[in-house]
Design an enzyme around this catalytic site. Structure first.
Site, short mmCIF file in Angstrom:
data_model
loop_
_atom_site.label_atom_id
_atom_site.label_comp_id
_atom_site.label_asym_id
_atom_site.label_seq_id
_atom_site.Cartn_x
_atom_site.Cartn_y
_atom_site.Cartn_z
N HIS A 123 1.74 -18.41 -2.46
CA HIS A 123 1.15 -17.54 -1.45
C HIS A 123 1.59 -16.08 -1.60
O HIS A 123 2.72 -15.79 -1.96
CB HIS A 123 1.52 -18.03 -0.05
CG HIS A 123 2.99 -18.12 0.19
ND1 HIS A 123 3.75 -17.06 0.65
CD2 HIS A 123 3.86 -19.15 0.03
CE1 HIS A 123 5.00 -17.43 0.78
NE2 HIS A 123 5.11 -18.69 0.40
N ASP A 124 0.64 -15.20 -1.35
CA ASP A 124 0.88 -13.75 -1.28
C ASP A 124 1.26 -13.13 -2.62
O ASP A 124 1.77 -12.00 -2.66
CB ASP A 124 1.96 -13.42 -0.23
CG ASP A 124 1.62 -13.98 1.14
OD1 ASP A 124 0.60 -13.55 1.70
OD2 ASP A 124 2.35 -14.85 1.64
N GLY A 141 6.54 -17.38 -3.80
CA GLY A 141 5.76 -16.52 -2.93
C GLY A 141 6.09 -15.05 -3.08
O GLY A 141 7.20 -14.67 -3.44
#
Length: 261
Positions: A123-124, A141
């Site tokens: 994520h991200d 992440g």
């Protein structure tokens, strides 16, 4: 009636936006909020969940899981998305997760990347263009990867780290700090810098003068024995004649995590 190029066993949500000449393989799932650009092919047994936007002429091979929820205990179902550019190759069993509300809300992959089997983009993460992630390479992440980076097999990058343009991370190296542009990292417990990515730079058309300036900067940063502030002063002097060294120095100055040294 199944649209041409979409296998009858595939499940495509009615809200998904599917471009012209897109192919979707057997038993693949295309969820709500997904947009797939023209000429992209989705192999068999893939899942593409939304909100996700995939550009043109990508090739996503079987069993990839794209756009799933972030593997973050703090995620509470807030709006987040995944954006993938054009002409990427995403191989078997690759996983790419959407962003989180606390991390900017988006995971972004650029264009012309090769993301090989079992690689993971968490994520991200923000990934540039023309990168190669070899088998089982993993980004935690909030990792940022600039253009023309190569991650070799089983390489792993700690959360919030940044990898500068044209860097090379060797097989099995674990990165827990920022890697400046052009630097080559080798396995030794956690990865440690081991010179610059000379061969990669040569293949991309860097001439001898550019490479020599980058080598001087590397020696100042990693071989001179200078403390980081002293090394940055030396880099500033070299940067007067080199856009590449200026980019290295700007990368270092912008870092929030410790520099990999």
């Amino acid at each position: 009636m199944t649209a041409p190029g979409i296998h009858p066993s595939a499940s495509v949500d009615p809200s998904a936006r599917i471009g012209a000449s897109v192919s979707i393989g057997a038993f693949s799932l295309i969820g709500a909020g997904v947009e797939i650009g023209e000429g992209t092919s989705i192999g068999p047994h893939c899942s593409v969940l939304g909100p996700t936007r995939i550009g043109r002429d990508n090739r996503i091979v079987g069993h990839a899981a794209i756009g799933g929820e972030p593997q973050d205990k703090k995620f509470a179902g807030e709006d987040s998305r995944l954006e993938i550019g054009d002409r990427n190759v995403i191989r078997e069993f690759v996983t790419i997760n959407r962003g989180t509300g606390g991390g900017g809300g988006v995971t972004r992959i650029g264009s012309d990347n090769w993301i090989l089997a079992y690689a993971h983009v968490a994520h991200d993460c923000i990934v540039g263009n023309h990168c190669v992630f070899s088998n089982n390479a993993t980004l935690a992440g909030h990792v940022s990867v600039d253009d023309h980076v190569i991650l070799s097999g089983f390489a792993g990058v700690h959360q919030f780290c940044r990898i500068g343009a044209h860097a090379f991370v060797g097989m099995g190296a674990f990165v827990n700090g920022d890697v400046p542009p052009f630097v080559m990292v080798a396995q030794e417990g956690y990865g440690r810098p081991r010179g610059i990515n000379s061969e990669g730079l040569r293949r991309r058309g860097f001439d001898a003068a550019r490479v020599a300036a980058i080598k001087r900067a590397y020696r100042a940063l990693y071989m001179s024995g200078a403390k980081l502030d002293e090394a940055k002063t030396q880099l500033a002097e070299i940067a007067g004649d080199s856009d590449d060294v200026r980019a290295m120095l700007a990368f270092i100055e912008a870092g929030e995590r410790p520099l990999l040294r």
